[in-house]
Design a protein around this motif. Sequence first.
Motif, PDB file in Angstrom:
ATOM      1  N   GLU A  88      25.998  22.736 -30.635  1.00 13.04           N
ATOM      2  CA  GLU A  88      26.182  22.316 -32.033  1.00 13.04           C
ATOM      3  C   GLU A  88      25.984  23.490 -32.995  1.00 13.04           C
ATOM      4  O   GLU A  88      26.691  23.603 -33.995  1.00 13.04           O
ATOM      5  CB  GLU A  88      25.228  21.172 -32.369  1.00 13.04           C
ATOM      6  CG  GLU A  88      25.486  19.896 -31.582  1.00 13.04           C
ATOM      7  CD  GLU A  88      26.914  19.388 -31.716  1.00 13.04           C
ATOM      8  OE1 GLU A  88      27.508  19.548 -32.814  1.00 13.04           O
ATOM      9  OE2 GLU A  88      27.448  18.839 -30.729  1.00 13.04           O
ATOM     10  N   LEU A  89      25.028  24.371 -32.714  1.00 11.33           N
ATOM     11  CA  LEU A  89      24.824  25.534 -33.576  1.00 11.33           C
ATOM     12  C   LEU A  89      26.041  26.454 -33.571  1.00 11.33           C
ATOM     13  O   LEU A  89      26.292  27.175 -34.544  1.00 11.33           O
ATOM     14  CB  LEU A  89      23.582  26.318 -33.120  1.00 11.33           C
ATOM     15  CG  LEU A  89      22.219  25.716 -33.461  1.00 11.33           C
ATOM     16  CD1 LEU A  89      21.111  26.534 -32.806  1.00 11.33           C
ATOM     17  CD2 LEU A  89      21.995  25.634 -34.973  1.00 11.33           C
ATOM     18  N   ALA A  90      26.797  26.432 -32.479  1.00 14.78           N
ATOM     19  CA  ALA A  90      27.968  27.313 -32.358  1.00 14.78           C
ATOM     20  C   ALA A  90      29.161  26.831 -33.174  1.00 14.78           C
ATOM     21  O   ALA A  90      30.137  27.577 -33.355  1.00 14.78           O
ATOM     22  CB  ALA A  90      28.365  27.444 -30.887  1.00 14.78           C
ATOM     23  N   LYS A  91      29.107  25.603 -33.698  1.00 12.37           N
ATOM     24  CA  LYS A  91      30.236  25.064 -34.453  1.00 12.37           C
ATOM     25  C   LYS A  91      30.288  25.693 -35.852  1.00 12.37           C
ATOM     26  O   LYS A  91      29.254  25.899 -36.492  1.00 12.37           O
ATOM     27  CB  LYS A  91      30.118  23.540 -34.555  1.00 12.37           C
ATOM     28  CG  LYS A  91      30.298  22.843 -33.214  1.00 12.37           C
ATOM     29  CD  LYS A  91      30.198  21.330 -33.346  1.00 12.37           C
ATOM     30  CE  LYS A  91      30.458  20.655 -32.007  1.00 12.37           C
ATOM     31  NZ  LYS A  91      30.328  19.179 -32.082  1.00 12.37           N
ATOM     32  N   PRO A  92      31.497  25.995 -36.338  1.00 12.63           N
ATOM     33  CA  PRO A  92      31.640  26.675 -37.642  1.00 12.63           C
ATOM     34  C   PRO A  92      30.971  25.937 -38.789  1.00 12.63           C
ATOM     35  O   PRO A  92      30.427  26.587 -39.711  1.00 12.63           O
ATOM     36  CB  PRO A  92      33.162  26.728 -37.832  1.00 12.63           C
ATOM     37  CG  PRO A  92      33.730  26.641 -36.458  1.00 12.63           C
ATOM     38  CD  PRO A  92      32.800  25.778 -35.671  1.00 12.63           C
ATOM     39  N   GLU A  93      31.006  24.607 -38.760  1.00 14.06           N
ATOM     40  CA  GLU A  93      30.444  23.857 -39.891  1.00 14.06           C
ATOM     41  C   GLU A  93      28.923  24.002 -40.009  1.00 14.06           C
ATOM     42  O   GLU A  93      28.341  23.712 -41.053  1.00 14.06           O
ATOM     43  CB  GLU A  93      30.818  22.369 -39.797  1.00 14.06           C
ATOM     44  CG  GLU A  93      30.349  21.665 -38.532  1.00 14.06           C
ATOM     45  CD  GLU A  93      31.420  21.627 -37.456  1.00 14.06           C
ATOM     46  OE1 GLU A  93      31.511  20.593 -36.763  1.00 14.06           O
ATOM     47  OE2 GLU A  93      32.160  22.617 -37.335  1.00 14.06           O
ATOM     48  N   PHE A  94      28.279  24.464 -38.930  1.00 17.73           N
ATOM     49  CA  PHE A  94      26.827  24.619 -38.970  1.00 17.73           C
ATOM     50  C   PHE A  94      26.407  26.091 -38.934  1.00 17.73           C
ATOM     51  O   PHE A  94      25.291  26.428 -38.544  1.00 17.73           O
ATOM     52  CB  PHE A  94      26.173  23.854 -37.809  1.00 17.73           C
ATOM     53  CG  PHE A  94      26.409  22.369 -37.867  1.00 17.73           C
ATOM     54  CD1 PHE A  94      26.145  21.649 -39.025  1.00 17.73           C
ATOM     55  CD2 PHE A  94      26.911  21.684 -36.772  1.00 17.73           C
ATOM     56  CE1 PHE A  94      26.364  20.277 -39.089  1.00 17.73           C
ATOM     57  CE2 PHE A  94      27.145  20.324 -36.818  1.00 17.73           C
ATOM     58  CZ  PHE A  94      26.874  19.615 -37.982  1.00 17.73           C
ATOM     59  N   LYS A  95      27.301  26.965 -39.388  1.00 22.00           N
ATOM     60  CA  LYS A  95      27.011  28.403 -39.383  1.00 22.00           C
ATOM     61  C   LYS A  95      25.765  28.719 -40.209  1.00 22.00           C
ATOM     62  O   LYS A  95      24.952  29.569 -39.835  1.00 22.00           O
ATOM     63  CB  LYS A  95      28.214  29.181 -39.920  1.00 22.00           C
ATOM     64  CG  LYS A  95      28.001  30.683 -39.936  1.00 22.00           C
ATOM     65  CD  LYS A  95      29.234  31.422 -40.482  1.00 22.00           C
ATOM     66  CE  LYS A  95      28.981  32.930 -40.534  1.00 22.00           C
ATOM     67  NZ  LYS A  95      30.161  33.646 -41.086  1.00 22.00           N
ATOM     68  N   GLY A  96      25.629  28.041 -41.349  1.00 26.07           N
ATOM     69  CA  GLY A  96      24.474  28.291 -42.206  1.00 26.07           C
ATOM     70  C   GLY A  96      23.162  28.020 -41.498  1.00 26.07           C
ATOM     71  O   GLY A  96      22.213  28.808 -41.581  1.00 26.07           O
ATOM     72  N   ILE A  97      23.096  26.907 -40.766  1.00 25.69           N
ATOM     73  CA  ILE A  97      21.881  26.577 -40.021  1.00 25.69           C
ATOM     74  C   ILE A  97      21.691  27.543 -38.863  1.00 25.69           C
ATOM     75  O   ILE A  97      20.575  27.962 -38.553  1.00 25.69           O
ATOM     76  CB  ILE A  97      21.940  25.119 -39.527  1.00 25.69           C
ATOM     77  CG1 ILE A  97      21.937  24.166 -40.727  1.00 25.69           C
ATOM     78  CG2 ILE A  97      20.780  24.805 -38.591  1.00 25.69           C
ATOM     79  CD1 ILE A  97      22.155  22.709 -40.369  1.00 25.69           C
ATOM     80  N   ALA A  98      22.804  27.916 -38.212  1.00 27.70           N
ATOM     81  CA  ALA A  98      22.726  28.851 -37.086  1.00 27.70           C
ATOM     82  C   ALA A  98      22.113  30.179 -37.502  1.00 27.70           C
ATOM     83  O   ALA A  98      21.333  30.790 -36.754  1.00 27.70           O
ATOM     84  CB  ALA A  98      24.121  29.075 -36.498  1.00 27.70           C
ATOM     85  N   GLN A  99      22.451  30.646 -38.698  1.00 29.09           N
ATOM     86  CA  GLN A  99      21.919  31.926 -39.177  1.00 29.09           C
ATOM     87  C   GLN A  99      20.444  31.819 -39.564  1.00 29.09           C
ATOM     88  O   GLN A  99      19.759  32.837 -39.703  1.00 29.09           O
ATOM     89  CB  GLN A  99      22.733  32.413 -40.370  1.00 29.09           C
ATOM     90  CG  GLN A  99      24.154  32.820 -40.008  1.00 29.09           C
ATOM     91  CD  GLN A  99      24.965  33.207 -41.232  1.00 29.09           C
ATOM     92  OE1 GLN A  99      24.761  32.688 -42.341  1.00 29.09           O
ATOM     93  NE2 GLN A  99      25.887  34.138 -41.054  1.00 29.09           N
ATOM     94  N   GLN A 100      19.970  30.609 -39.734  1.00 33.25           N
ATOM     95  CA  GLN A 100      18.570  30.381 -40.119  1.00 33.25           C
ATOM     96  C   GLN A 100      17.700  30.022 -38.922  1.00 33.25           C
ATOM     97  O   GLN A 100      16.554  29.608 -39.092  1.00 33.25           O
ATOM     98  CB  GLN A 100      18.493  29.236 -41.138  1.00 33.25           C
ATOM     99  CG  GLN A 100      19.214  29.511 -42.445  1.00 33.25           C
ATOM    100  CD  GLN A 100      19.260  28.267 -43.321  1.00 33.25           C
ATOM    101  OE1 GLN A 100      19.264  27.144 -42.829  1.00 33.25           O
ATOM    102  NE2 GLN A 100      19.285  28.475 -44.623  1.00 33.25           N
ATOM    103  N   THR A 101      18.243  30.181 -37.713  1.00 29.95           N
ATOM    104  CA  THR A 101      17.555  29.698 -36.512  1.00 29.95           C
ATOM    105  C   THR A 101      17.498  30.761 -35.425  1.00 29.95           C
ATOM    106  O   THR A 101      18.500  31.397 -35.111  1.00 29.95           O
ATOM    107  CB  THR A 101      18.278  28.452 -35.947  1.00 29.95           C
ATOM    108  OG1 THR A 101      18.384  27.451 -36.967  1.00 29.95           O
ATOM    109  CG2 THR A 101      17.534  27.882 -34.746  1.00 29.95           C
ATOM    110  N   ILE A 102      16.304  30.943 -34.872  1.00 29.29           N
ATOM    111  CA  ILE A 102      16.115  31.763 -33.672  1.00 29.29           C
ATOM    112  C   ILE A 102      15.372  30.917 -32.648  1.00 29.29           C
ATOM    113  O   ILE A 102      14.337  30.310 -32.965  1.00 29.29           O
ATOM    114  CB  ILE A 102      15.310  33.046 -33.974  1.00 29.29           C
ATOM    115  CG1 ILE A 102      16.098  33.969 -34.915  1.00 29.29           C
ATOM    116  CG2 ILE A 102      14.956  33.785 -32.683  1.00 29.29           C
ATOM    117  CD1 ILE A 102      15.315  35.190 -35.360  1.00 29.29           C
TER     118      ILE A 102
END
Length: 398
Positions: free
Chosen positions: A133-147
Amino acid sequence: MKLFWPLDKSFTEALEVLQQTPANRPFEELIIDFTQVLSKRFLRTRNQPEIVALGYWLRRANIQQMQTNFEQQYENLNIRARGIVFHIAPSNVDTIFVYSWMLSLLAGNRNILRISSKEQNGLNLLLQIIMEELAKPEFKGIAQQTIICTYGYEETITAQISAICHTRVIWGGDATVEAIRQVPLTPLANELTFPDRFSLAVLSSEAVMALDKKALETLASQFYNDVFWFNQMACSSPRLIIWTGKQQNEAKMRFWSRLEDVIQDKSYELFAATQVLKYTTTLQLAAKERVNQIKHDVYYSRVQFQQIEPNVREVHCGGGLFYEYDVESLVDASSMICDKDQTLAYFGIEHQQLVSFVEAISSRGLDRVVPIGQALNFDDTWDGQNFLTSFTRSVVIR
């Protein structure tokens, strides 16, 4: 270190991106959308009941209720995220890091998750779903905020993350909490700790005896879920059973017999090492504590105590070991509650009896009182601490 997310960056690069990405406002629509996608996927994992429970907790109705309560509590205040939250997850409950992360995310924070390095089927499935789910374009913002990462006991990595985080959340045993607390935080950072806890259940013997066969099976099934989903190792799983009333012997015989049937129906997996550990633990207790009786069944062991001292909590090994203690009235057991005690699951006890019991406790013990079957239900207040309050800050504008 093993970095699960992001996939295409080093840890140092991921930290730089995370620090440069702005925090969100609490309960932004993108975050709620992300929780709903995860909820639907978790609910489809029928062979993993603890993940299904997580999916149910993330359903829109529950998130909306949290948002309503949050907005009512802080009406007319300017509430902001704290910034970066560092979550250190335990090894005994593989879903807990998601609960911690979701609440921090809903509060608007960026997040660094250190998860357990132990191989667990549930954890592997959770990671697979989350990373997809993090890899999906619509969740890019959350992906960049997550490690999401795992590492051993390298204090330098913990120190590196602690030096930039604004909140640190430690889930683990007392030793883990003590060790990580040696690593300093920045002066403005706060810290939430969730160390070893011990939980109990109370059953009215009269109420158990009054149940018909179907209702007794329901009770036993609910008790099974509280205890055996995490093999009694979750901090909120009952380990000490208090029996009230005057029909304890008859009620015990009826309840434990039905629980054994339920365990068989659930195809619970017995491990030889666990069986040996339970046996040796009961012998240790019998030699040192005020014990009346010990009973070993195929799936569980029971130790009847004359008196419960705080130290017996440290001896408990999980895996289906139950301490039992008899009182006529629940309030008679208030003096045995100690600081370490977290959850009381109950059956057949009236509300006023529970209130009187809690009011009679002189220690810091007990943070939750819930019906049997809800011991493992997560809430945005845990161990007496409200996550959304701790994960946010109020900006005063005069």
